[in-house]
Design an enzyme around this catalytic site. Structure first.
Site, PDB file in Angstrom:
ATOM      1  N   SER A  42      23.877  30.469  36.268  1.00  0.00           N
ATOM      2  CA  SER A  42      23.885  31.617  37.171  1.00  0.00           C
ATOM      3  C   SER A  42      22.483  32.154  37.428  1.00  0.00           C
ATOM      4  O   SER A  42      22.277  32.935  38.359  1.00  0.00           O
ATOM      5  CB  SER A  42      24.769  32.735  36.603  1.00  0.00           C
ATOM      6  OG  SER A  42      26.120  32.334  36.546  1.00  0.00           O
ATOM      7  N   GLY A 229      28.584  31.505  38.559  1.00  0.00           N
ATOM      8  CA  GLY A 229      27.642  30.649  39.263  1.00  0.00           C
ATOM      9  C   GLY A 229      26.632  31.467  40.046  1.00  0.00           C
ATOM     10  O   GLY A 229      26.769  32.689  40.190  1.00  0.00           O
ATOM     11  N   GLY A 231      23.910  32.378  43.427  1.00  0.00           N
ATOM     12  CA  GLY A 231      23.893  32.415  44.885  1.00  0.00           C
ATOM     13  C   GLY A 231      24.707  33.545  45.489  1.00  0.00           C
ATOM     14  O   GLY A 231      25.272  34.390  44.803  1.00  0.00           O
ATOM     15  N   CYS A 257      33.039  36.277  37.320  1.00  0.00           N
ATOM     16  CA  CYS A 257      31.729  36.411  37.943  1.00  0.00           C
ATOM     17  C   CYS A 257      31.749  35.927  39.396  1.00  0.00           C
ATOM     18  O   CYS A 257      32.328  36.569  40.251  1.00  0.00           O
ATOM     19  CB  CYS A 257      30.681  35.694  37.092  1.00  0.00           C
ATOM     20  SG  CYS A 257      28.998  36.266  37.402  1.00  0.00           S
ATOM     21  N   PHE A 258      31.162  34.787  39.696  1.00  0.00           N
ATOM     22  CA  PHE A 258      31.207  34.249  41.054  1.00  0.00           C
ATOM     23  C   PHE A 258      32.661  34.036  41.483  1.00  0.00           C
ATOM     24  O   PHE A 258      33.021  34.244  42.640  1.00  0.00           O
ATOM     25  CB  PHE A 258      30.424  32.936  41.107  1.00  0.00           C
ATOM     26  CG  PHE A 258      29.934  32.567  42.482  1.00  0.00           C
ATOM     27  CD1 PHE A 258      29.031  33.362  43.168  1.00  0.00           C
ATOM     28  CD2 PHE A 258      30.363  31.401  43.093  1.00  0.00           C
ATOM     29  CE1 PHE A 258      28.573  33.020  44.431  1.00  0.00           C
ATOM     30  CE2 PHE A 258      29.906  31.041  44.346  1.00  0.00           C
ATOM     31  CZ  PHE A 258      29.008  31.846  45.025  1.00  0.00           C
ATOM     32  N   GLN A 261      34.085  37.204  42.838  1.00  0.00           N
ATOM     33  CA  GLN A 261      33.641  37.464  44.206  1.00  0.00           C
ATOM     34  C   GLN A 261      34.388  36.582  45.204  1.00  0.00           C
ATOM     35  O   GLN A 261      34.733  37.027  46.304  1.00  0.00           O
ATOM     36  CB  GLN A 261      32.136  37.234  44.301  1.00  0.00           C
ATOM     37  CG  GLN A 261      31.328  38.204  43.444  1.00  0.00           C
ATOM     38  CD  GLN A 261      29.939  37.702  43.123  1.00  0.00           C
ATOM     39  OE1 GLN A 261      29.479  36.704  43.669  1.00  0.00           O
ATOM     40  NE2 GLN A 261      29.254  38.391  42.218  1.00  0.00           N
ATOM     41  N   ASN A 299      26.005  38.869  34.379  1.00  0.00           N
ATOM     42  CA  ASN A 299      24.886  38.248  35.073  1.00  0.00           C
ATOM     43  C   ASN A 299      25.269  38.093  36.543  1.00  0.00           C
ATOM     44  O   ASN A 299      25.748  37.044  36.962  1.00  0.00           O
ATOM     45  CB  ASN A 299      24.549  36.884  34.458  1.00  0.00           C
ATOM     46  CG  ASN A 299      23.425  36.183  35.192  1.00  0.00           C
ATOM     47  OD1 ASN A 299      22.769  36.766  36.045  1.00  0.00           O
ATOM     48  ND2 ASN A 299      23.207  34.920  34.873  1.00  0.00           N
ATOM     49  N   GLY A 301      24.229  39.529  40.753  1.00  0.00           N
ATOM     50  CA  GLY A 301      23.447  40.327  41.691  1.00  0.00           C
ATOM     51  C   GLY A 301      24.227  40.728  42.912  1.00  0.00           C
ATOM     52  O   GLY A 301      23.705  41.435  43.783  1.00  0.00           O
ATOM     53  N   HIS A 350      31.349  38.011  31.904  1.00  0.00           N
ATOM     54  CA  HIS A 350      31.481  36.728  31.219  1.00  0.00           C
ATOM     55  C   HIS A 350      32.245  36.904  29.905  1.00  0.00           C
ATOM     56  O   HIS A 350      31.648  37.223  28.868  1.00  0.00           O
ATOM     57  CB  HIS A 350      30.098  36.150  30.910  1.00  0.00           C
ATOM     58  CG  HIS A 350      29.338  35.703  32.114  1.00  0.00           C
ATOM     59  ND1 HIS A 350      28.478  34.621  32.091  1.00  0.00           N
ATOM     60  CD2 HIS A 350      29.295  36.179  33.370  1.00  0.00           C
ATOM     61  CE1 HIS A 350      27.934  34.455  33.290  1.00  0.00           C
ATOM     62  NE2 HIS A 350      28.416  35.410  34.073  1.00  0.00           N
ATOM     63  N   GLU A 352      33.441  34.778  27.904  1.00  0.00           N
ATOM     64  CA  GLU A 352      33.212  33.768  26.860  1.00  0.00           C
ATOM     65  C   GLU A 352      32.212  34.247  25.814  1.00  0.00           C
ATOM     66  O   GLU A 352      32.133  33.698  24.717  1.00  0.00           O
ATOM     67  CB  GLU A 352      32.744  32.442  27.476  1.00  0.00           C
ATOM     68  CG  GLU A 352      31.260  32.326  27.768  1.00  0.00           C
ATOM     69  CD  GLU A 352      30.797  33.238  28.884  1.00  0.00           C
ATOM     70  OE1 GLU A 352      29.627  33.655  28.866  1.00  0.00           O
ATOM     71  OE2 GLU A 352      31.604  33.545  29.786  1.00  0.00           O
TER      72      GLU A 352
END
Length: 384
Positions: A42, A229, A231, A257-258, A261, A299, A301, A350, A352
């Site tokens: 990430s 991930g 981007g 996370c990704f 989204q 993590n 943005g 996250h 994990e």
């Protein structure tokens, strides 16, 4: 030299490989776990500032790596350890950075850098050492500004596995037959994530980011998982459409996370870029379902733009009702989504916990329960 796109310059000493590197400048607040940070996909195309002052004290080892390589594009620390002291250490962090060609800088005021990013926002930056640092500052600033911004970056395919592979429960202490099979889309997955499933008796088929629905269904999965991930999620149209196809089939779905989204976009919500993001292992999150507060590893943005005063009908109405299940207690950013008419949920952090607290481990159990309930319902329907 650390050079920011707004012209700010910080001088220090070379750390790791020497040369020039570029990326989005971000900071992470973890007091430990620097090796997991460096190998987290990430962080691709980002220059990471460690707010903890002492880095490298425990060296590095192969067991704590979360992926096949270091993914950060640059590394910024205050006090780099001169030599590691830990029984698990196999080599120094400096040696690891050199081996992977990661340009870094040390002996800079990381607190001042962090305050600058919190004030001005994450921005493009470059680290220059050796002959590169002898160039005029104005020239270096222009080189930084010539780089592509993180907004609009499509990176998941760059960090994903190129071929599918299995992670088996028996390899992580599970005795007996596997309970379920999960198809996990690798958008930048950390190694500990499929291990957490395997520890619960779940076989995981980790698949490339561009996998199709047909390839996923060929595994005959009991559930589908979308990983973390790098981007901009606004570029993930392929994965968004895939998620909609999974939701249409009412397969149990879990995203982190990704993946959170992408679920948000699949339901019809938008996403936006945070000023400086959430990165670290000490982010407080409220689980609105239970009322409990979790300390989480994060993590990201970008974030999902969904109403906090739910439940609401998803903008893609065929998916029914959805609610924001988790919120960040620092800034009320959406940290989780839960579908009320489908077996689908996600979180922005996250669970994990590599490195980090284990407050969110229950989410893996929640997904296992979702698959169990879905399987039981299907058997009842067949018997009926």
């Amino acid at each position: 030299m650390l050079v920011l796109e707004d012209g700010k310059v910080f001088n220090g000493r070379p750390y790791g490989a020497q040369g020039a590197t570029f990326g989005e400048l971000v900071f992470t607040t973890g007091m430990t776990g620097y090796q997991e940070t460096l190998t987290d996909p990430s962080f691709a195309r980002q220059i990471v500032v460690q707010t903890a002052p002492h880095i490298g004290n425990t060296g590095v080892n192969h067991e704590d790596e979360e992926s096949r390589r270091i993914w950060v594009s640059g590394y910024v620390v205050r006090d780099a350890a001169r030599r590691p002291s830990n029984w698990r250490s196999e080599r120094t962090l400096d040696e690891n950075l050199v081996a992977d060609g990661i340009v870094g800088i040390s002996e800079v005021d990381t607190r001042a850098i962090t305050r600058h990013v919190r004030d001005k926002g994450a921005m493009r930056a470059g680290i220059f050492s050796g002959a590169e640092a002898a160039r005029p500052v104005a020239e270096l600033v222009e080189a930084v500004r010539a780089q592509e911004p993180m907004a609009g970056a499509r990176l998941a395919e760059e960090v994903s596995a190129t071929e599918s592979y299995w992670v088996e429960p028996a390899d992580f202490g599970w005795e007996g037959e596997p309970r379920f099979t999960v198809a996990a889309l690798d958008l930048g997955i950390k190694g500990m994530t499929p291990q957490r499933f395997a520890e619960r008796g779940v076989r995981v088929r980790v698949m490339p980011a561009d996998s199709t629905l047909e390839q996923i269904l060929a595994v005959n999965p009991d559930g589908v998982f979308l990983s973390n991930g790098p981007g901009d999620p606004s570029t993930a149209d392929v994965q968004v459409e895939l998620t909609r196809e999974v939701l249409d089939r009412k397969l149990p779905f879990f995203g982190i996370c990704f993946g959170n989204q992408i679920l948000g976009r699949a339901l019809g919500f938008g996403t936006y870029k945070l000023p400086f993001g959430h990165r670290g292992i000490n982010q407080p999150v409220l689980d609105r379902t239970t009322g409990k507060v979790e300390i989480t590893a994060q993590n990201h943005g970008f974030a999902v733009d969904a109403p906090l005063d739910g439940p609401v009908t998803a903008p893609q109405e065929r998916f029914g009702r959805v609610e924001v299940s988790h919120v960040c207690l620092n800034d009320n950013v959406v940290e989780g989504l839960r579908c009320l008419d489908l077996p689908a949920f996600s979180v922005q952090y996250h669970p994990e916990a590599a490195a980090g607290p284990h407050d969110a481990a229950y989410l893996f159990d929640r997904f296992v329960d979702s698959m169990a309930n879905n399987t039981a319902a299907a058997q009842t329907t067949q018997e009926g």
